[in-house]
Enzyme design. Structure first.
Site, short mmCIF file in Angstrom:
data_model
loop_
_atom_site.label_atom_id
_atom_site.label_comp_id
_atom_site.label_asym_id
_atom_site.label_seq_id
_atom_site.Cartn_x
_atom_site.Cartn_y
_atom_site.Cartn_z
N GLY A 18 1.31 36.42 -21.38
CA GLY A 18 2.44 36.49 -22.66
C GLY A 18 1.82 36.06 -23.80
CE LYS A 134 5.74 42.44 -10.88
NZ LYS A 134 4.23 42.73 -11.39
N1 LIG Z 1 -1.95 42.71 -12.61
C1 LIG Z 1 -2.63 41.62 -12.20
O1 LIG Z 1 -3.59 41.37 -11.78
C2 LIG Z 1 -1.75 40.45 -12.53
C3 LIG Z 1 -2.24 39.11 -12.32
C4 LIG Z 1 -1.32 38.16 -12.76
C5 LIG Z 1 0.00 38.30 -13.42
N2 LIG Z 1 0.24 39.76 -13.55
C6 LIG Z 1 1.60 39.92 -13.99
O2 LIG Z 1 1.51 39.50 -15.31
C7 LIG Z 1 2.88 39.06 -15.74
C8 LIG Z 1 3.05 37.35 -16.31
O3 LIG Z 1 2.32 36.81 -15.30
P1 LIG Z 1 1.34 35.44 -15.82
O4 LIG Z 1 0.30 35.14 -14.49
O5 LIG Z 1 0.55 35.77 -17.16
O6 LIG Z 1 2.53 34.39 -15.85
P2 LIG Z 1 2.17 32.82 -16.07
O7 LIG Z 1 1.00 32.54 -16.79
O8 LIG Z 1 2.73 32.16 -15.01
O9 LIG Z 1 3.17 32.43 -17.37
C9 LIG Z 1 4.87 32.53 -17.09
C10 LIG Z 1 5.23 32.48 -18.49
O10 LIG Z 1 6.70 32.36 -18.17
C11 LIG Z 1 7.62 31.75 -18.78
N3 LIG Z 1 8.75 31.56 -17.81
C12 LIG Z 1 8.68 31.40 -16.48
N4 LIG Z 1 9.98 31.11 -15.98
C13 LIG Z 1 10.95 31.53 -17.18
C14 LIG Z 1 12.28 31.42 -17.40
N5 LIG Z 1 13.21 31.30 -16.64
N6 LIG Z 1 12.89 31.74 -18.56
C15 LIG Z 1 11.82 31.78 -19.71
N7 LIG Z 1 10.49 31.52 -19.41
C16 LIG Z 1 10.02 31.48 -18.12
C17 LIG Z 1 6.71 30.32 -18.49
O11 LIG Z 1 7.47 29.32 -19.36
P3 LIG Z 1 6.72 27.83 -19.37
O12 LIG Z 1 5.75 27.56 -19.70
O13 LIG Z 1 8.18 27.15 -19.82
O14 LIG Z 1 6.72 27.71 -17.70
C18 LIG Z 1 5.48 30.94 -19.08
O15 LIG Z 1 5.30 31.25 -20.38
C19 LIG Z 1 3.66 39.08 -14.44
O16 LIG Z 1 4.40 40.25 -14.85
C20 LIG Z 1 2.58 39.19 -13.27
O17 LIG Z 1 3.00 40.15 -12.50
C21 LIG Z 1 -0.35 40.82 -13.21
#
Ligand SMILES: NC(=O)c1ccc[n+]([C@@H]2O[C@H](COP(=O)([O-])OP(=O)(O)OC[C@H]3O[C@@H](n4cnc5c(N)ncnc54)[C@H](OP(=O)(O)O)[C@@H]3O)[C@@H](O)[C@H]2O)c1
Length: 309
Positions: A18, A134
Site C-alpha cells: 500500500g 478474494k
Molecule cells: N503476491 C504476493 O506474493 C503477496 C505477498 C504479500 C501480500 N500480498 C497481497 O498484498 C496486499 C497487501 O498486503 P501487505 O502484505 O502489503 O499488507 P500489510 O503490509 O500487512 O499492510 C496492511 C495495511 O492494511 C491496513 N489495514 C488492515 N486492516 C485494516 C482496516 N480494517 N481498516 C483500514 N486499514 C486496514 C493496515 O493498517 P495499519 O497500519 O493501521 O495496521 C496496513 O496499512 C494483500 O492483498 C495481500 O494478499 C501479496
C-alpha cells in the site's frame, strides 16, 4: 487514455504494498488520499511512512474499514479506491463495497488481491479459503455493478524469491537447493514498486475497465530449473539439486500445521500446478501489464537476484 488524473483513496498505505501504491499515485500526479487508522501514527515506521506521503502531497484521512462513517466521508472525496489490506482481512471490504455503491462517485475500485488470479487457481481444496475469500469479494463487486480492475501480479519478489523458493530460508542457498515438482513449471515474480506502478497506470485506463490486469513481464517468468540456472551463473557455481516430487510436497503440506504450510501451498500452486501461467490471457476479461504500459521500467528477476549476491 483519459488525460484527467483521478482522485485516489488508498486504504492500507502504511503497509508494504500500500505504501508503494500511495507513492506511485503521488508520483503520477494523482490527488492522493490515504485512510489512516488511529493506531498507525504510534508505530514509528508507519508514522515515518505517513510523514513522507504527507510531505509529497497526500491528504491523510482518519478512519478504518470498521468505521463506516469515516469510509463514507473518505470515499465521497475521490473517484478511485485502491485497497491493500492483508489477505486474511479481505472480507472486511464488504462494508467498503456497500459504501462505494451508495456513494455513486467511484469510477474504479481495485480490491485487495495482488496475487494469483483467484478464479484460475487449481488448489482451492487445500488453501484454507485463501482464494475463495478474494473470489467472494469479486462476485460482490460485480453484483453491485461497481467498475473494477483486479490486479493479478502473481508473486511479489519479497515473497519467496529472496530464498530462491526455499521454505524456511531467508537467503538463497549456495550448495544444495530443493526443486519442487519436475522444476519446469513457470511462475511469475514482480517487484512491489513495479506492481504499484502498473496498478496506478491501469486505474484511469478504459482498456482495464472491468478486467483483470495480469502481470507477466518478460524476464520475470521462470521455472525453478531456470531460476537455479540464473543463480548459478551469478555465483559462478553449480548447485546440487534435490528434487521434491509432487506427492512428497503434498505429504509435507499435510504434515505441517496451518498456517506454517501456506508457503508450501503457494509453491505447489505456482511451481507444480502452474497457476500463474497455465492459461492464456483472454482479451475479453483480461490484459497484460507490460503490453499495455511498455514504458514502465520494471526490475527483472535477474536484476533482483543480483542484489542478493
Ligand atoms: N503476491 C504476493 O506474493 C503477496 C505477498 C504479500 C501480500 N500480498 C497481497 O498484498 C496486499 C497487501 O498486503 P501487505 O502484505 O502489503 O499488507 P500489510 O503490509 O500487512 O499492510 C496492511 C495495511 O492494511 C491496513 N489495514 C488492515 N486492516 C485494516 C482496516 N480494517 N481498516 C483500514 N486499514 C486496514 C493496515 O493498517 P495499519 O497500519 O493501521 O495496521 C496496513 O496499512 C494483500 O492483498 C495481500 O494478499 C501479496
Amino acid at each position: 487514455m483519459d488525460e484527467k488524473k483521478s482522485k485516489v483513496l488508498i486504504i492500507g498505505a502504511t503497509g508494504n504494498l500500500g505504501y508503494h501504491l500511495a507513492q506511485f499515485s503521488l508520483k503520477f500526479s494523482h490527488p492522493t488520499f490515504v485512510l489512516v487508522r488511529d493506531s498507525a501514527p504510534n508505530d514509528p515506521v508507519k508514522a515515518q511512512k505517513l510523514q513522507s506521503l504527507s510531505n509529497c502531497g497526500a491528504t491523510l484521512i482518519k478512519g478504518s474499514l470498521e468505521d463506516e462513517k469515516s469510509l463514507v466521508g473518505a470515499v465521497k472525496q475521490v473517484e478511485v479506491v485502491i485497497c491493500s489490506i492483508p489477505s486474511k482481512h479481505v472480507l472486511e471490504q464488504m462494508v467498503l463495497i456497500r459504501v462505494i455503491k451508495e456513494a455513486g462517485c467511484i469510477k474504479r475500485f481495485i480490491p485487495s488481491e495482488f496475487g494469483a488470479d483467484p478464479d484460475r487457481i487449481q488448489i482451492s481444496d487445500m488453501d484454507y479459503n485463501f482464494y475463495l475469500r478474494k473470489a467472494e469479494i469479486r462476485r460482490l463487486v460485480e453484483a453491485e455493478g461497481i467498475p473494477y480492475t483486479y490486479i493479478s501480479c502473481n508473486f511479489l519478489t519479497s515473497y519467496l524469491l529472496p530464498s530462491l523458493v526455499q521454505p524456511g530460508l531467508k537467503t538463497p542457498p549456495r550448495d544444495k537447493i530443493r526443486v519442487f515438482g519436475d522444476g519446469n513449471v513457470k511462475a511469475v515474480f514482480v517487484k512491489e514498486q513495479d506492481v504499484a506502478a502498473f496498478t496506478i497506470c491501469s486505474m484511469d485506463d478504459p482498456r482495464t475497465l472491468n478486467k483483470v490486469l495480469y502481470l507477466r513481464p518478460p524476464g520475470n517468468v521462470y521455472s525453478m530449473n531456470e531460476l537455479v540456472e540464473i543463480w548459478e551463473s551469478k555465483i559462478g557455481k553449480k548447485l546440487e539439486k534435490i528434487y521434491v516430487p509432487e506427492d512428497e510436497l503434498l505429504m509435507k503440506i499435510k504434515e505441517t500445521p496451518y498456517p506454517d504450510n501456506m508457503q508450501m501451498i503457494f509453491i505447489y500452486s505456482a511451481f507444480v500446478k502452474g497457476d500463474h501461467t497455465y492459461f492464456d490471457i483472454d482479451s475479453h476479461s483480461g490484459a497484460e501489464g507490460t503490453q499495455l504500459y511498455p514504458n514502465v521500467k520494471y526490475a527483472t528477476i535477474s536484476e533482483f537476484l543480483e542484489t542478493l549476491l
